[in-house]
Design a protein around this motif. Structure first.
Motif, PDB file in Angstrom:
ATOM      1  N   GLN A  68       7.230   9.675  -7.588  1.00  0.00           N
ATOM      2  CA  GLN A  68       6.100   9.034  -8.191  1.00  0.00           C
ATOM      3  C   GLN A  68       5.275   9.822  -9.201  1.00  0.00           C
ATOM      4  O   GLN A  68       4.954  10.802  -8.843  1.00  0.00           O
ATOM      5  N   SER A  69       4.781   8.940  -9.977  1.00  0.00           N
ATOM      6  CA  SER A  69       4.300   9.676 -11.268  1.00  0.00           C
ATOM      7  C   SER A  69       2.861   9.822 -10.768  1.00  0.00           C
ATOM      8  O   SER A  69       2.212   8.948 -10.264  1.00  0.00           O
ATOM      9  N   PRO A  70       1.974  11.126 -11.047  1.00  0.00           N
ATOM     10  CA  PRO A  70       2.540  12.153 -11.853  1.00  0.00           C
ATOM     11  C   PRO A  70       3.302  12.862 -10.718  1.00  0.00           C
ATOM     12  O   PRO A  70       3.144  12.951  -9.638  1.00  0.00           O
ATOM     13  N   SER A  71       4.287  13.898 -11.464  1.00  0.00           N
ATOM     14  CA  SER A  71       5.262  14.685 -10.406  1.00  0.00           C
ATOM     15  C   SER A  71       5.587  15.893 -11.291  1.00  0.00           C
ATOM     16  O   SER A  71       5.780  15.698 -12.541  1.00  0.00           O
ATOM     17  N   GLU A  72       6.067  16.872 -10.438  1.00  0.00           N
ATOM     18  CA  GLU A  72       6.382  18.022 -11.208  1.00  0.00           C
ATOM     19  C   GLU A  72       7.488  18.745 -10.086  1.00  0.00           C
ATOM     20  O   GLU A  72       6.844  19.074  -9.068  1.00  0.00           O
ATOM     21  N   LEU A  73       8.534  19.139 -10.357  1.00  0.00           N
ATOM     22  CA  LEU A  73       9.479  19.526  -9.652  1.00  0.00           C
ATOM     23  C   LEU A  73      10.050  20.883 -10.378  1.00  0.00           C
ATOM     24  O   LEU A  73      10.285  20.986 -11.519  1.00  0.00           O
ATOM     25  N   SER A  99      -7.227 -12.416  -4.868  1.00  0.00           N
ATOM     26  CA  SER A  99      -8.581 -12.882  -4.620  1.00  0.00           C
ATOM     27  C   SER A  99      -9.488 -11.918  -3.962  1.00  0.00           C
ATOM     28  O   SER A  99     -10.721 -12.001  -3.805  1.00  0.00           O
ATOM     29  N   ARG A 100      -8.914 -10.847  -3.591  1.00  0.00           N
ATOM     30  CA  ARG A 100      -9.595  -9.839  -3.030  1.00  0.00           C
ATOM     31  C   ARG A 100      -8.688  -8.453  -2.987  1.00  0.00           C
ATOM     32  O   ARG A 100      -7.425  -8.342  -3.199  1.00  0.00           O
ATOM     33  N   PRO A 101      -9.436  -7.254  -2.800  1.00  0.00           N
ATOM     34  CA  PRO A 101      -8.536  -6.140  -2.883  1.00  0.00           C
ATOM     35  C   PRO A 101      -7.704  -6.134  -1.525  1.00  0.00           C
ATOM     36  O   PRO A 101      -7.938  -6.605  -0.645  1.00  0.00           O
ATOM     37  N   PHE A 102      -6.768  -5.243  -1.558  1.00  0.00           N
ATOM     38  CA  PHE A 102      -5.612  -5.258  -0.644  1.00  0.00           C
ATOM     39  C   PHE A 102      -5.540  -3.658   0.044  1.00  0.00           C
ATOM     40  O   PHE A 102      -5.884  -2.821  -0.944  1.00  0.00           O
ATOM     41  N   LYS A 103      -5.066  -3.534   1.312  1.00  0.00           N
ATOM     42  CA  LYS A 103      -5.042  -2.242   1.784  1.00  0.00           C
ATOM     43  C   LYS A 103      -3.523  -1.769   1.484  1.00  0.00           C
ATOM     44  O   LYS A 103      -3.406  -0.574   1.610  1.00  0.00           O
ATOM     45  N   GLY A 104      -2.769  -2.361   1.457  1.00  0.00           N
ATOM     46  CA  GLY A 104      -1.292  -1.877   1.425  1.00  0.00           C
ATOM     47  C   GLY A 104      -0.829  -1.648  -0.119  1.00  0.00           C
ATOM     48  O   GLY A 104      -1.423  -2.056  -0.859  1.00  0.00           O
ATOM     49  N   PRO A 105       0.388  -0.903  -0.090  1.00  0.00           N
ATOM     50  CA  PRO A 105       0.912  -0.493  -1.446  1.00  0.00           C
ATOM     51  C   PRO A 105       1.550  -1.724  -2.352  1.00  0.00           C
ATOM     52  O   PRO A 105       1.843  -2.682  -1.300  1.00  0.00           O
ATOM     53  N   THR A 106       1.438  -1.729  -3.472  1.00  0.00           N
ATOM     54  CA  THR A 106       2.276  -3.140  -4.273  1.00  0.00           C
ATOM     55  C   THR A 106       3.197  -2.379  -5.167  1.00  0.00           C
ATOM     56  O   THR A 106       2.871  -1.108  -5.547  1.00  0.00           O
ATOM     57  N   SER A 107       4.449  -2.696  -5.289  1.00  0.00           N
ATOM     58  CA  SER A 107       5.451  -2.393  -6.039  1.00  0.00           C
ATOM     59  C   SER A 107       5.345  -3.284  -7.511  1.00  0.00           C
ATOM     60  O   SER A 107       6.492  -3.069  -8.103  1.00  0.00           O
ATOM     61  N   PHE A 108       4.841  -4.188  -7.617  1.00  0.00           N
ATOM     62  CA  PHE A 108       4.718  -4.975  -8.648  1.00  0.00           C
ATOM     63  C   PHE A 108       3.626  -4.770  -9.851  1.00  0.00           C
ATOM     64  O   PHE A 108       2.600  -4.989  -9.727  1.00  0.00           O
ATOM     65  N   ARG A 109       3.955  -3.999 -10.710  1.00  0.00           N
ATOM     66  CA  ARG A 109       3.131  -3.386 -11.660  1.00  0.00           C
ATOM     67  C   ARG A 109       3.708  -2.911 -12.970  1.00  0.00           C
ATOM     68  O   ARG A 109       5.004  -2.633 -12.722  1.00  0.00           O
ATOM     69  N   ALA A 150      -2.187   2.849  -5.044  1.00  0.00           N
ATOM     70  CA  ALA A 150      -0.876   3.558  -4.883  1.00  0.00           C
ATOM     71  C   ALA A 150      -1.078   4.153  -3.655  1.00  0.00           C
ATOM     72  O   ALA A 150      -2.073   5.134  -3.526  1.00  0.00           O
ATOM     73  N   VAL A 151       0.063   4.410  -2.611  1.00  0.00           N
ATOM     74  CA  VAL A 151      -0.081   5.549  -1.613  1.00  0.00           C
ATOM     75  C   VAL A 151       0.942   6.418  -2.023  1.00  0.00           C
ATOM     76  O   VAL A 151       1.847   6.337  -2.461  1.00  0.00           O
ATOM     77  N   PRO A 152       0.343   7.853  -2.181  1.00  0.00           N
ATOM     78  CA  PRO A 152       1.012   8.890  -2.605  1.00  0.00           C
ATOM     79  C   PRO A 152       2.354   9.013  -1.776  1.00  0.00           C
ATOM     80  O   PRO A 152       2.384   8.802  -0.524  1.00  0.00           O
ATOM     81  N   LYS A 153       3.131   9.333  -2.617  1.00  0.00           N
ATOM     82  CA  LYS A 153       4.848   9.530  -2.065  1.00  0.00           C
ATOM     83  C   LYS A 153       5.484  10.675  -2.549  1.00  0.00           C
ATOM     84  O   LYS A 153       5.359  11.176  -3.684  1.00  0.00           O
ATOM     85  N   LYS A 154       6.221  11.471  -1.707  1.00  0.00           N
ATOM     86  CA  LYS A 154       6.894  12.616  -2.067  1.00  0.00           C
ATOM     87  C   LYS A 154       8.209  12.235  -2.753  1.00  0.00           C
ATOM     88  O   LYS A 154       8.734  11.322  -2.648  1.00  0.00           O
ATOM     89  N   ALA A 155       8.748  13.310  -3.586  1.00  0.00           N
ATOM     90  CA  ALA A 155      10.038  13.038  -4.085  1.00  0.00           C
ATOM     91  C   ALA A 155      10.987  13.126  -3.128  1.00  0.00           C
ATOM     92  O   ALA A 155      10.891  13.534  -1.975  1.00  0.00           O
ATOM     93  N   ARG A 156      12.210  12.298  -3.441  1.00  0.00           N
ATOM     94  CA  ARG A 156      13.325  11.787  -2.636  1.00  0.00           C
ATOM     95  C   ARG A 156      14.660  12.288  -3.474  1.00  0.00           C
ATOM     96  O   ARG A 156      14.814  11.728  -4.459  1.00  0.00           O
ATOM     97  N   PHE A 157      15.510  12.957  -2.629  1.00  0.00           N
ATOM     98  CA  PHE A 157      16.730  13.303  -3.366  1.00  0.00           C
ATOM     99  C   PHE A 157      17.733  12.149  -2.997  1.00  0.00           C
ATOM    100  O   PHE A 157      17.842  11.692  -1.801  1.00  0.00           O
TER     101      PHE A 157
END
Length: 155
Positions: free
Chosen positions: A34-39, A76-86, A4-11
């Motif tokens: 994105q978890s974990p998050s604390e606002l 079949s191999r590790p990937f560099k980009g983020p995935t949203s299917f989890r 996962a690529v860390p992402k900031k909270a969005r309003f």
């Protein structure tokens, strides 16, 4: 291990910048994290309650084909980009002046949003809204969580 690529909270958007969505219901107000998050927010004397619907954003159920790979289990191999299917499993928590006043059960992708309605004691100074991952061999960390229609009711 997480890709996962860390992402900031969005309003008023999901953490990926899309319309907030839970079980195909779209929301135009709220906070995507994105978890974990604390606002942390300062409380005003006229705030009497904090309310929200909370859940995993539907974007965690879509595959974005990182590096052109087919979805698991065909990796079949590790990937560099983020995935949203989890498979995400997160817990939402509300604290007022450091004291936990509300906590949801663990919520998975695709579960209906959970309702939060917390009274704010007079004289309180701050509210913390947090999301944490549930540690499990069956789920992935860094779930995309939404505080839907979140806000304060006034006196």
């Amino acid at each position: 291990l997480s890709y996962a690529v860390p992402k900031k909270a969005r309003f008023n958007r999901s953490v990926n910048g899309e319309t907030l969505c839970n079980r195909d219901n779209k929301y135009f107000k709220g906070i995507g994290v994105q978890s974990p998050s604390e606002l942390v927010f300062q409380l005003k004397p006229e705030y009497t309650r904090f309310v929200a619907l909370v859940g995993v954003d539907d974007e965690c159920m879509r595959w974005d084909s990182p590096d052109g790979l087919e979805r698991w289990p065909q990796w079949s191999r590790p990937f560099k980009g983020p995935t949203s299917f989890r498979i995400s499993q997160v817990v939402f928590e509300v604290r007022i002046d450091g004291r936990r006043v509300s906590e949801t059960p663990p919520l998975f992708n695709g579960e209906r949003a959970w309702s939060i309605d917390v009274p704010i004691p007079g004289g309180s100074s701050e509210i913390t809204i947090a999301v944490k991952d549930v540690s499990s061999k069956l789920t992935d960390p860094h779930g995309h969580a939404d505080w839907l229609n979140a806000g304060f009711l006034l006196a």
